[in-house]
Design a protein around this motif. Structure first.
Motif, PDB file in Angstrom:
ATOM      1  N   SER A 112      41.967  43.219  45.742  1.00  0.00           N
ATOM      2  CA  SER A 112      41.696  41.889  45.205  1.00  0.00           C
ATOM      3  C   SER A 112      41.573  41.899  43.689  1.00  0.00           C
ATOM      4  CB  SER A 112      40.408  41.326  45.820  1.00  0.00           C
ATOM      5  OG  SER A 112      40.571  41.142  47.205  1.00  0.00           O
ATOM      6  N   SER A 113      40.971  42.955  43.157  1.00  0.00           N
ATOM      7  CA  SER A 113      40.893  43.136  41.705  1.00  0.00           C
ATOM      8  C   SER A 113      40.482  44.568  41.429  1.00  0.00           C
ATOM      9  CB  SER A 113      39.889  42.175  41.071  1.00  0.00           C
ATOM     10  OG  SER A 113      39.778  42.414  39.675  1.00  0.00           O
ATOM     11  N   HIS A 114      41.298  45.289  40.683  1.00  0.00           N
ATOM     12  CA  HIS A 114      41.057  46.709  40.429  1.00  0.00           C
ATOM     13  C   HIS A 114      40.338  46.971  39.111  1.00  0.00           C
ATOM     14  CE1 HIS A 114      44.392  47.129  43.403  1.00  0.00           C
ATOM     15  NE2 HIS A 114      43.751  48.226  43.734  1.00  0.00           N
ATOM     16  N   PHE A 115      40.016  45.958  38.349  1.00  0.00           N
ATOM     17  CA  PHE A 115      39.455  46.176  37.020  1.00  0.00           C
ATOM     18  C   PHE A 115      38.179  47.006  37.087  1.00  0.00           C
ATOM     19  CE2 PHE A 115      41.855  42.199  35.983  1.00  0.00           C
ATOM     20  CZ  PHE A 115      42.680  42.753  35.023  1.00  0.00           C
ATOM     21  N   SER A 116      37.987  47.858  36.086  1.00  0.00           N
ATOM     22  CA  SER A 116      36.828  48.753  36.068  1.00  0.00           C
ATOM     23  C   SER A 116      35.520  47.972  36.069  1.00  0.00           C
ATOM     24  CB  SER A 116      36.895  49.661  34.836  1.00  0.00           C
ATOM     25  OG  SER A 116      36.929  48.899  33.637  1.00  0.00           O
ATOM     26  N   PHE A 117      35.454  46.887  35.295  1.00  0.00           N
ATOM     27  CA  PHE A 117      34.194  46.144  35.227  1.00  0.00           C
ATOM     28  C   PHE A 117      33.864  45.471  36.562  1.00  0.00           C
ATOM     29  CE2 PHE A 117      37.593  43.613  33.220  1.00  0.00           C
ATOM     30  CZ  PHE A 117      37.629  42.495  34.045  1.00  0.00           C
ATOM     31  N   VAL A 118      34.891  45.146  37.345  1.00  0.00           N
ATOM     32  CA  VAL A 118      34.667  44.585  38.677  1.00  0.00           C
ATOM     33  C   VAL A 118      34.102  45.652  39.613  1.00  0.00           C
ATOM     34  CG1 VAL A 118      35.811  43.649  40.726  1.00  0.00           C
ATOM     35  CG2 VAL A 118      36.375  42.757  38.463  1.00  0.00           C
ATOM     36  N   LEU A 119      34.757  46.812  39.666  1.00  0.00           N
ATOM     37  CA  LEU A 119      34.284  47.891  40.549  1.00  0.00           C
ATOM     38  C   LEU A 119      32.902  48.373  40.149  1.00  0.00           C
ATOM     39  CD1 LEU A 119      35.854  49.138  42.974  1.00  0.00           C
ATOM     40  CD2 LEU A 119      37.308  47.828  41.442  1.00  0.00           C
ATOM     41  N   GLU A 120      32.631  48.454  38.865  1.00  0.00           N
ATOM     42  CA  GLU A 120      31.305  48.897  38.417  1.00  0.00           C
ATOM     43  C   GLU A 120      30.229  47.915  38.868  1.00  0.00           C
ATOM     44  OE1 GLU A 120      31.753  49.418  34.231  1.00  0.00           O
ATOM     45  OE2 GLU A 120      33.247  51.036  34.457  1.00  0.00           O
ATOM     46  N   GLU A 121      30.511  46.630  38.774  1.00  0.00           N
ATOM     47  CA  GLU A 121      29.541  45.624  39.201  1.00  0.00           C
ATOM     48  C   GLU A 121      29.323  45.693  40.711  1.00  0.00           C
ATOM     49  OE1 GLU A 121      26.769  42.644  38.421  1.00  0.00           O
ATOM     50  OE2 GLU A 121      27.952  43.860  37.007  1.00  0.00           O
ATOM     51  N   ILE A 122      30.387  45.895  41.453  1.00  0.00           N
ATOM     52  CA  ILE A 122      30.293  45.981  42.917  1.00  0.00           C
ATOM     53  C   ILE A 122      29.482  47.198  43.341  1.00  0.00           C
ATOM     54  CG2 ILE A 122      31.689  46.506  44.964  1.00  0.00           C
ATOM     55  CD1 ILE A 122      33.780  44.532  43.638  1.00  0.00           C
ATOM     56  N   LEU A 123      29.705  48.313  42.684  1.00  0.00           N
ATOM     57  CA  LEU A 123      28.986  49.535  43.052  1.00  0.00           C
ATOM     58  C   LEU A 123      27.504  49.459  42.693  1.00  0.00           C
ATOM     59  CD1 LEU A 123      31.674  52.197  42.109  1.00  0.00           C
ATOM     60  CD2 LEU A 123      30.988  51.462  44.394  1.00  0.00           C
ATOM     61  N   LYS A 124      27.176  48.648  41.696  1.00  0.00           N
ATOM     62  CA  LYS A 124      25.758  48.421  41.394  1.00  0.00           C
ATOM     63  C   LYS A 124      25.038  47.798  42.585  1.00  0.00           C
ATOM     64  CE  LYS A 124      26.275  47.613  36.400  1.00  0.00           C
ATOM     65  NZ  LYS A 124      26.172  46.574  35.333  1.00  0.00           N
ATOM     66  N   GLN A 125      25.804  47.068  43.415  1.00  0.00           N
ATOM     67  CA  GLN A 125      25.232  46.392  44.576  1.00  0.00           C
ATOM     68  C   GLN A 125      25.242  47.281  45.822  1.00  0.00           C
ATOM     69  OE1 GLN A 125      23.965  43.501  43.709  1.00  0.00           O
ATOM     70  NE2 GLN A 125      24.934  43.669  41.684  1.00  0.00           N
ATOM     71  N   ASN A 126      25.567  48.571  45.643  1.00  0.00           N
ATOM     72  CA  ASN A 126      25.599  49.527  46.757  1.00  0.00           C
ATOM     73  C   ASN A 126      26.595  49.135  47.843  1.00  0.00           C
ATOM     74  OD1 ASN A 126      23.532  51.234  45.671  1.00  0.00           O
ATOM     75  ND2 ASN A 126      22.025  49.714  46.315  1.00  0.00           N
ATOM     76  N   ALA A 127      27.679  48.489  47.438  1.00  0.00           N
ATOM     77  CA  ALA A 127      28.726  48.127  48.391  1.00  0.00           C
ATOM     78  C   ALA A 127      29.626  49.337  48.642  1.00  0.00           C
ATOM     79  CB  ALA A 127      29.558  46.965  47.856  1.00  0.00           C
ATOM     80  N   HIS A 128      30.345  49.290  49.738  1.00  0.00           N
ATOM     81  CA  HIS A 128      31.311  50.324  50.088  1.00  0.00           C
ATOM     82  C   HIS A 128      32.708  49.863  49.665  1.00  0.00           C
ATOM     83  CE1 HIS A 128      28.071  52.212  52.321  1.00  0.00           C
ATOM     84  NE2 HIS A 128      27.835  51.048  52.901  1.00  0.00           N
ATOM     85  N   ILE A 129      33.695  50.745  49.775  1.00  0.00           N
ATOM     86  CA  ILE A 129      35.025  50.505  49.219  1.00  0.00           C
ATOM     87  C   ILE A 129      36.085  50.606  50.302  1.00  0.00           C
ATOM     88  CG2 ILE A 129      36.757  51.351  47.580  1.00  0.00           C
ATOM     89  CD1 ILE A 129      34.365  50.097  46.239  1.00  0.00           C
TER      90      ILE A 129
END
Length: 463
Positions: free
Chosen positions: A85-102
């Motif tokens: 859906s979006s590969h940008f680093s700032f997107v993934l970093e924000e998602i991982l802050k929420q303890n989400a899985h990939i």
């Protein structure tokens, strides 16, 4: 007579509403004054409002966990983000802050996983759901990460051959899943998804092949509905069929314990959008429990792969109206300083509608217009909204600027439009701004990428 644009909106919708309000005749997007952004960065410009990503993850977790509590459901809920859906680093970093899985789709996704791990952002015990049709390089990357100790990788088999090819690459046991080849919506041009393994083949495949392999542990059954989660007979029928396959696998003593619901919640495409997220989450949980109990099977852990739902509402694209052209007695064309075909490709390819609002001049009278992009292609236009077969904006006046925004554009549009690559008619990719809030709640902005240069395009073309 109430004929101002603000009157039109207030008469048509409940307004202000979450994410949108006005102040001094100008639009606020999650409290951010968009005119301030335009004054600083100009147009066209893409925005990503990072805090919205975390809010959406929190909302989904609450919805499903409330459903689990109400139903006395025995399994757990796991939130996954599908990176496509979006590969940008700032997107993934924000998602991982929420303890989400990939959830991944290709070999390069796993390079991103490694990069995030090396940066200390992604622990090795996070679930990595490897989906998609797998070329050799993808399987080789999976095997490499498995050797490196990513203990919760789950390789979702798209076809039977992937098992044979993967078996040659690994030495230690690995968790696998099976993707169901779901029946498509009756409106589609074909009956069954090209991806996954047929319903009737899954149990025999497990019994004849997977069960005897010491290298594989079946953990997950995955199904994906292209139209997303919806309260339709089609959706509930496909969910029930998948749960029945899960129960059959569980009853023959497999280790399977998870059901992965691919295809996400819909996203808001107009101020009049309505969807009962709470009901749908609770009903999904309840239906899985009812059908498992009827087969005397313990309920599975539930995984969801929410991509658009996670990131779409964080995105926006802002344009300027360059001029208005009266082409006949009825049609007024507002020409914008960008292209819909390149910046919002789904509006052209899928006739998808995004939430569109003016950024300024809300106290002016409104008029019906068409929006034209800058390419020389006759398909580069926007002529309706999700709730209406027309577009209304404040009346165009040459002596003062008019800006407009398309909102909830944060999913897929950059990758589909080829950000940083060749653009139709060589129109450049616009600049991209990342908006966040600091610890005190104050808005911060950062220029992530400048407008694409003519030099970078010519280099791609070999000049």
């Amino acid at each position: 007579m109430r004929n101002k644009y603000i009157d039109l909106i207030e008469q048509s919708f409940t307004f202000p509403q979450e994410g949108f309000a006005t102040e001094n005749n100008e639009l606020l997007f999650y409290g951010v004054n968009l005119m301030d952004i335009i004054k600083q960065y100009g147009t066209p410009v893409k925005l990503t409002y990072l805090p919205r990503i975390g809010e959406k993850i929190e909302e989904a977790r609450k919805l499903f966990n409330v459903g689990i509590a109400k139903s006395l459901y025995q399994g757990k809920y796991h939130y996954c983000y599908c990176t496509k859906s979006s590969h940008f680093s700032f997107v993934l970093e924000e998602i991982l802050k929420q303890n989400a899985h990939i959830e991944t789709s290709s070999a390069f996704d796993l390079n991103i996983v490694e990069s995030l791990y090396e940066a200390g952002l992604l622990p090795k015990d996070r679930y990595i759901i490897c989906n998609g049709f797998k070329k050799d390089v993808y399987l080789e990357s999976i095997a490499r990460l498995h050797r490196e100790g990513f203990e919760n990788m789950v390789v979702v088999l798209d076809n039977k051959d992937e098992l044979t090819r993967l078996e040659k690459l690994i030495d230690e046991p690995i968790q696998i899943g099976i993707r169901v080849a779901a029946e498509e919506d009756p409106k589609f041009e074909f009956y069954t998804s090209r991806l996954g393994i047929r319903y009737r083949d899954i149990v025999p495949f497990y019994v004849d092949t997977i069960r005897k392999h010491k290298k594989f542990r079946l953990k997950m059954l995955h199904f994906f509905i292209n139209t997303g989660i919806s309260d339709t007979a089609y959706y509930w029928n496909e969910l029930l069929k998948c749960v029945n396959v899960y129960c059959s696998l569980k009853q023959i003593d497999s280790e399977i314990n998870s059901l992965n619901i691919g295809g996400g919640f819909p996203i808001k495409d107009s101020l009049g959008f309505e969807f009962d997220y709470e009901y749908m989450a609770e009903e999904i949980v309840a239906q899985i429990k009812i059908n498992c109990n009827s087969r005397d099977v313990k309920e599975p852990d539930i995984f969801t792969e929410f991509g658009s739902y996670t990131v779409a509402e964080a995105g926006a694209v802002l344009y300027s109206v360059l001029a208005q052209k009266q082409q006949n007695d009825r049609e007024k064309w507002n020409m914008v300083d960008g292209s819909f075909m390149t910046t919002l490709p789904d509006s052209w390819a899928l006739n998808r509608r995004f939430l569109m609002l003016p950024v300024n001049n809300w106290d002016d009278e409104y008029e019906r217009v068409l929006l034209g992009g800058l390419t020389c292609d006759s398909d580069d236009y926007y002529n309706s909204e999700a709730h209406s077969n027309a577009i209304y904006l404040p009346k165009f006046r040459p002596e003062r600027p008019q800006y407009l925004g398309f909102f909830h554009t944060g999913a897929y549009q950059d990758s589909l439009g080829g950000v940083g690559g060749l653009q139709h008619c060589l129109l450049p990719s616009p600049k991209h701004i990342v908006i966040d809030r600091d610890d005190n709640g104050e808005v911060t902005t950062k220029l992530f990428s400048k407008e694409q240069s003519w030099k970078s395009m010519l280099k791609i073309l070999g000049y």
